[in-house]
Design a protein around this motif. Structure first.
Motif, PDB file in Angstrom:
ATOM      1  N   TRP A   5       0.703  -1.171   0.178  1.00 24.96           N
ATOM      2  CA  TRP A   5       0.084   0.029  -0.217  1.00 24.96           C
ATOM      3  C   TRP A   5       0.926   1.314  -0.113  1.00 24.96           C
ATOM      4  N   GLU A   6       1.764   1.258   0.914  1.00 15.84           N
ATOM      5  CA  GLU A   6       2.707   2.375   1.012  1.00 15.84           C
ATOM      6  C   GLU A   6       3.447   2.717  -0.242  1.00 15.84           C
ATOM      7  N   GLN A  11       4.291   5.716  -5.539  1.00 16.04           N
ATOM      8  CA  GLN A  11       4.419   5.971  -6.521  1.00 16.04           C
ATOM      9  C   GLN A  11       3.025   6.877  -7.311  1.00 16.04           C
ATOM     10  N   VAL A  12       1.945   6.682  -6.520  1.00 16.38           N
ATOM     11  CA  VAL A  12       0.937   7.571  -7.282  1.00 16.38           C
ATOM     12  C   VAL A  12       1.244   8.909  -6.861  1.00 16.38           C
ATOM     13  N   GLN A  13       1.824   9.164  -5.706  1.00 13.96           N
ATOM     14  CA  GLN A  13       2.170  10.497  -5.141  1.00 13.96           C
ATOM     15  C   GLN A  13       3.198  11.137  -5.990  1.00 13.96           C
ATOM     16  N   THR A  21       0.692  12.045   0.927  1.00 17.27           N
ATOM     17  CA  THR A  21       0.263  10.905   0.708  1.00 17.27           C
ATOM     18  C   THR A  21      -1.157  10.899   0.889  1.00 17.27           C
ATOM     19  N   ARG A  22      -1.692  11.525   1.904  1.00 14.04           N
ATOM     20  CA  ARG A  22      -3.266  11.585   1.961  1.00 14.04           C
ATOM     21  C   ARG A  22      -3.923  12.325   0.882  1.00 14.04           C
ATOM     22  N   GLN A  26      -6.481   9.850  -1.462  1.00 11.40           N
ATOM     23  CA  GLN A  26      -7.677  10.132  -1.909  1.00 11.40           C
ATOM     24  C   GLN A  26      -8.146  10.051  -3.360  1.00 11.40           C
ATOM     25  N   VAL A  27      -7.089  10.550  -4.403  1.00 18.47           N
ATOM     26  CA  VAL A  27      -7.392   9.969  -5.673  1.00 18.47           C
ATOM     27  C   VAL A  27      -7.326   8.513  -6.012  1.00 18.47           C
TER      28      VAL A  27
END
Length: 131
Positions: A5-6, A11-13, A21-22, A26-27
């Motif tokens: 998860w982290e 990677q998304v961040q 990270t929040r 959310q996205v």
């Protein structure tokens, strides 16, 4: 094997250039919930095996969509789920999450997923649209 998860959120961040990270979480939740409603069968189940356990309930939504969404409609549906999002920011968000997802699952599964979706989704997954 599923990505942690982290690591997925990091990677998304990074891709989405989110401040926290929040924001990435959310996205991620909005995009995966929207995507999950549009996938069926083995591909949805296989995709759920490649994502962090926290994402699985989002992909395995019990109520499927009533009709396929165009890529534009998909982005609009994502925008509704993200506070303060616009069509432009939701397109960015979808691309950050779906391209991360594509990189963690591999080309074969991404190709099978894209065959379930209307034309035009490949770019959201960070892939070239094939004719």
């Amino acid at each position: 094997m599923a990505i942690a998860w982290e690591r997925f959120l990091t990677q998304v961040q990074d891709r989405g250039e989110y401040a926290t990270t929040r924001d990435a979480e959310q996205v991620t939740r909005a995009v995966l919930a929207t995507l999950g409603a549009h996938l069926v069968g083995a591909e949805r189940k296989e995709l759920a095996e490649h994502v962090p356990p926290q994402c699985r309930p989002l992909l395995m939504v019990p109520v499927p969509a009533t009709r396929p969404l165009s890529p534009h409609e998909f982005v609009e549906a994502v925008a509704v789920l993200i506070e303060g999002a616009t069509s432009e920011t939701a397109r960015w968000d979808a691309g950050a999450v779906l391209s991360t997802l594509a990189d963690t699952t591999g080309d074969d599964l991404v190709h099978r997923i894209l065959t379930q979706l209307p034309p035009g989704y490949a770019l959201l997954f960070g892939r070239a649209e094939l004719a």
